[in-house]
Design a protein around this motif. Structure first.
Motif, PDB file in Angstrom:
ATOM      1  N   ILE A   1     -19.266 -79.372 -34.891  1.00 27.69           N
ATOM      2  CA  ILE A   1     -20.621 -79.817 -35.207  1.00 27.69           C
ATOM      3  C   ILE A   1     -21.555 -78.986 -34.340  1.00 27.69           C
ATOM      4  CG2 ILE A   1     -22.249 -81.741 -35.263  1.00 27.69           C
ATOM      5  CD1 ILE A   1     -19.720 -83.590 -35.213  1.00 27.69           C
ATOM      6  N   TRP A   2     -22.496 -78.324 -34.973  1.00 22.17           N
ATOM      7  CA  TRP A   2     -23.420 -77.450 -34.261  1.00 22.17           C
ATOM      8  C   TRP A   2     -24.839 -77.985 -34.421  1.00 22.17           C
ATOM      9  CZ3 TRP A   2     -20.612 -74.257 -31.512  1.00 22.17           C
ATOM     10  CH2 TRP A   2     -19.366 -73.830 -31.999  1.00 22.17           C
ATOM     11  N   ARG A   3     -25.597 -78.032 -33.323  1.00 22.59           N
ATOM     12  CA  ARG A   3     -27.010 -78.415 -33.389  1.00 22.59           C
ATOM     13  C   ARG A   3     -27.849 -77.163 -33.171  1.00 22.59           C
ATOM     14  NH1 ARG A   3     -31.073 -79.555 -29.979  1.00 22.59           N
ATOM     15  NH2 ARG A   3     -29.723 -79.573 -28.134  1.00 22.59           N
ATOM     16  N   ILE A   4     -28.765 -76.941 -34.090  1.00 23.29           N
ATOM     17  CA  ILE A   4     -29.615 -75.750 -34.052  1.00 23.29           C
ATOM     18  C   ILE A   4     -30.983 -76.136 -33.513  1.00 23.29           C
ATOM     19  CG2 ILE A   4     -30.536 -73.814 -35.395  1.00 23.29           C
ATOM     20  CD1 ILE A   4     -27.415 -74.100 -35.446  1.00 23.29           C
ATOM     21  N   ASP A   5     -31.535 -75.321 -32.638  1.00 27.39           N
ATOM     22  CA  ASP A   5     -32.869 -75.550 -32.099  1.00 27.39           C
ATOM     23  C   ASP A   5     -33.544 -74.200 -31.899  1.00 27.39           C
ATOM     24  OD1 ASP A   5     -35.115 -76.808 -31.013  1.00 27.39           O
ATOM     25  OD2 ASP A   5     -34.253 -76.908 -28.994  1.00 27.39           O
ATOM     26  N   GLY A   6     -34.667 -74.013 -32.541  1.00 29.50           N
ATOM     27  CA  GLY A   6     -35.409 -72.755 -32.374  1.00 29.50           C
ATOM     28  C   GLY A   6     -34.662 -71.537 -32.871  1.00 29.50           C
TER      29      GLY A   6
ATOM     30  N   GLY B   1     -30.518 -81.527 -41.637  1.00 30.65           N
ATOM     31  CA  GLY B   1     -31.512 -81.348 -40.578  1.00 30.65           C
ATOM     32  C   GLY B   1     -31.119 -80.231 -39.645  1.00 30.65           C
ATOM     33  N   ASP B   2     -31.045 -80.548 -38.350  1.00 27.06           N
ATOM     34  CA  ASP B   2     -30.724 -79.513 -37.359  1.00 27.06           C
ATOM     35  C   ASP B   2     -29.242 -79.430 -37.020  1.00 27.06           C
ATOM     36  OD1 ASP B   2     -30.548 -81.889 -35.956  1.00 27.06           O
ATOM     37  OD2 ASP B   2     -31.805 -81.246 -34.275  1.00 27.06           O
ATOM     38  N   HIS B   3     -28.386 -80.098 -37.822  1.00 25.64           N
ATOM     39  CA  HIS B   3     -26.945 -80.068 -37.584  1.00 25.64           C
ATOM     40  C   HIS B   3     -26.190 -79.372 -38.717  1.00 25.64           C
ATOM     41  CE1 HIS B   3     -28.043 -83.196 -34.692  1.00 25.64           C
ATOM     42  NE2 HIS B   3     -26.931 -82.875 -34.073  1.00 25.64           N
ATOM     43  N   VAL B   4     -25.168 -78.627 -38.336  1.00 29.08           N
ATOM     44  CA  VAL B   4     -24.269 -77.977 -39.295  1.00 29.08           C
ATOM     45  C   VAL B   4     -22.850 -78.390 -38.904  1.00 29.08           C
ATOM     46  CG1 VAL B   4     -23.406 -75.787 -40.221  1.00 29.08           C
ATOM     47  CG2 VAL B   4     -25.835 -76.020 -39.616  1.00 29.08           C
ATOM     48  N   VAL B   5     -22.093 -78.895 -39.881  1.00 27.17           N
ATOM     49  CA  VAL B   5     -20.724 -79.341 -39.655  1.00 27.17           C
ATOM     50  C   VAL B   5     -19.786 -78.378 -40.371  1.00 27.17           C
ATOM     51  CG1 VAL B   5     -19.061 -81.216 -39.967  1.00 27.17           C
ATOM     52  CG2 VAL B   5     -21.474 -81.740 -39.519  1.00 27.17           C
ATOM     53  N   VAL B   6     -18.763 -77.919 -39.675  1.00 21.12           N
ATOM     54  CA  VAL B   6     -17.793 -76.982 -40.241  1.00 21.12           C
ATOM     55  C   VAL B   6     -16.396 -77.592 -40.109  1.00 21.12           C
ATOM     56  CG1 VAL B   6     -16.816 -74.657 -40.128  1.00 21.12           C
ATOM     57  CG2 VAL B   6     -19.227 -75.026 -39.544  1.00 21.12           C
ATOM     58  N   TYR B   7     -15.685 -77.686 -41.240  1.00 21.86           N
ATOM     59  CA  TYR B   7     -14.283 -78.114 -41.221  1.00 21.86           C
ATOM     60  C   TYR B   7     -13.446 -76.891 -41.548  1.00 21.86           C
ATOM     61  CZ  TYR B   7      -9.819 -79.808 -42.910  1.00 21.86           C
ATOM     62  OH  TYR B   7      -8.480 -79.973 -43.108  1.00 21.86           O
ATOM     63  N   SER B   8     -12.512 -76.563 -40.654  1.00 23.66           N
ATOM     64  CA  SER B   8     -11.669 -75.380 -40.878  1.00 23.66           C
ATOM     65  C   SER B   8     -10.223 -75.703 -40.536  1.00 23.66           C
ATOM     66  CB  SER B   8     -12.153 -74.203 -40.034  1.00 23.66           C
ATOM     67  OG  SER B   8     -12.034 -74.485 -38.659  1.00 23.66           O
ATOM     68  N   ARG B   9      -9.348 -74.850 -41.041  1.00 22.45           N
ATOM     69  CA  ARG B   9      -7.932 -74.880 -40.667  1.00 22.45           C
ATOM     70  C   ARG B   9      -7.626 -73.522 -40.059  1.00 22.45           C
ATOM     71  NH1 ARG B   9      -5.009 -79.361 -44.008  1.00 22.45           N
ATOM     72  NH2 ARG B   9      -3.182 -78.452 -43.070  1.00 22.45           N
ATOM     73  N   ARG B  10      -6.827 -73.549 -39.017  1.00 23.74           N
ATOM     74  CA  ARG B  10      -6.524 -72.317 -38.283  1.00 23.74           C
ATOM     75  C   ARG B  10      -5.040 -72.291 -37.984  1.00 23.74           C
ATOM     76  NH1 ARG B  10     -11.574 -73.036 -33.995  1.00 23.74           N
ATOM     77  NH2 ARG B  10     -13.086 -73.580 -35.610  1.00 23.74           N
ATOM     78  N   TRP B  11      -4.471 -71.100 -38.046  1.00 24.70           N
ATOM     79  CA  TRP B  11      -3.050 -70.961 -37.739  1.00 24.70           C
ATOM     80  C   TRP B  11      -2.790 -69.576 -37.187  1.00 24.70           C
ATOM     81  CZ3 TRP B  11      -5.234 -71.037 -42.493  1.00 24.70           C
ATOM     82  CH2 TRP B  11      -5.030 -69.924 -43.311  1.00 24.70           C
TER      83      TRP B  11
ATOM     84  N   GLU C   1     -31.189 -72.162 -43.590  1.00 22.78           N
ATOM     85  CA  GLU C   1     -31.354 -71.241 -42.463  1.00 22.78           C
ATOM     86  C   GLU C   1     -30.368 -71.580 -41.342  1.00 22.78           C
ATOM     87  OE1 GLU C   1     -34.779 -70.431 -39.161  1.00 22.78           O
ATOM     88  OE2 GLU C   1     -35.431 -70.657 -41.246  1.00 22.78           O
ATOM     89  N   ASN C   2     -30.192 -72.863 -41.050  1.00 23.74           N
ATOM     90  CA  ASN C   2     -29.263 -73.282 -40.004  1.00 23.74           C
ATOM     91  C   ASN C   2     -27.821 -72.946 -40.368  1.00 23.74           C
ATOM     92  OD1 ASN C   2     -31.399 -74.217 -38.516  1.00 23.74           O
ATOM     93  ND2 ASN C   2     -31.110 -76.355 -39.061  1.00 23.74           N
ATOM     94  N   THR C   3     -27.472 -73.152 -41.627  1.00 18.35           N
ATOM     95  CA  THR C   3     -26.127 -72.793 -42.089  1.00 18.35           C
ATOM     96  C   THR C   3     -25.900 -71.294 -41.923  1.00 18.35           C
ATOM     97  OG1 THR C   3     -26.121 -74.622 -43.657  1.00 18.35           O
ATOM     98  CG2 THR C   3     -24.549 -72.852 -44.063  1.00 18.35           C
ATOM     99  N   SER C   4     -26.898 -70.507 -42.238  1.00 16.39           N
ATOM    100  CA  SER C   4     -26.792 -69.052 -42.107  1.00 16.39           C
ATOM    101  C   SER C   4     -26.571 -68.641 -40.644  1.00 16.39           C
ATOM    102  CB  SER C   4     -28.051 -68.385 -42.656  1.00 16.39           C
ATOM    103  OG  SER C   4     -27.999 -67.000 -42.479  1.00 16.39           O
TER     104      SER C   4
END
Length: 129
Positions: free
Chosen positions: A96-101, A73-83, A4-7
């Motif tokens: 790194i994103w922390r999800i709450d509620g 848990g309540d954290h989602v980590v995203v590794y990306s490349r941008r140009w 759910e947090n990843t979504s």
């Protein structure tokens, strides 16, 4: 919960990346959202959304390629490349994103220019000179 947090993170990023709609991104952030960058730089929700909005024009056409998305848990980590288009500079980004509620409550972002990767692998050598 991790699915759910990843979504939540996927929907927030997709809306911004695909449409540039900062208001849509804001709907996924809690009112007390805090964004962190190295060097003790923090932003409130309003400050961070304003900075994202201000970057839309100079970063128009930016390509984003998500390589990894991991949740625990309540954290989602995203590794990306941008140009940027036309062979512009490329960066590697870890968010790194922390999800709450059901909302993104906190975010951390580290950006590394890909052209500097080799130098950053031996960052301590300059201190030894």
């Amino acid at each position: 919960m991790t699915t759910e947090n990843t979504s939540i993170v996927q929907r927030a990023l997709a809306g911004l990346i695909e449409t540039g709609d900062v208001a849509a991104l804001g709907q996924f952030l809690s009112d007390d959202f805090v964004h962190h960058r190295p060097g003790s730089t923090t932003s409130t929700k309003a400050e961070w959304l304003a900075a994202v909005h201000a970057a839309l024009v100079p970063l128009a056409g930016m390509q984003v390629e998500i390589h990894q998305m991991l949740a625990d848990g309540d954290h989602v980590v995203v590794y990306s490349r941008r140009w940027l288009p036309d062979a512009g500079p490329e960066i590697a980004v870890v968010d790194i994103w922390r999800i709450d509620g059901g909302l993104i409550a906190e975010g951390w972002e580290i950006i590394e220019p890909v052209a500097q990767v080799a130098a950053n692998l031996v960052w301590w050598e300059s201190a030894q000179r």
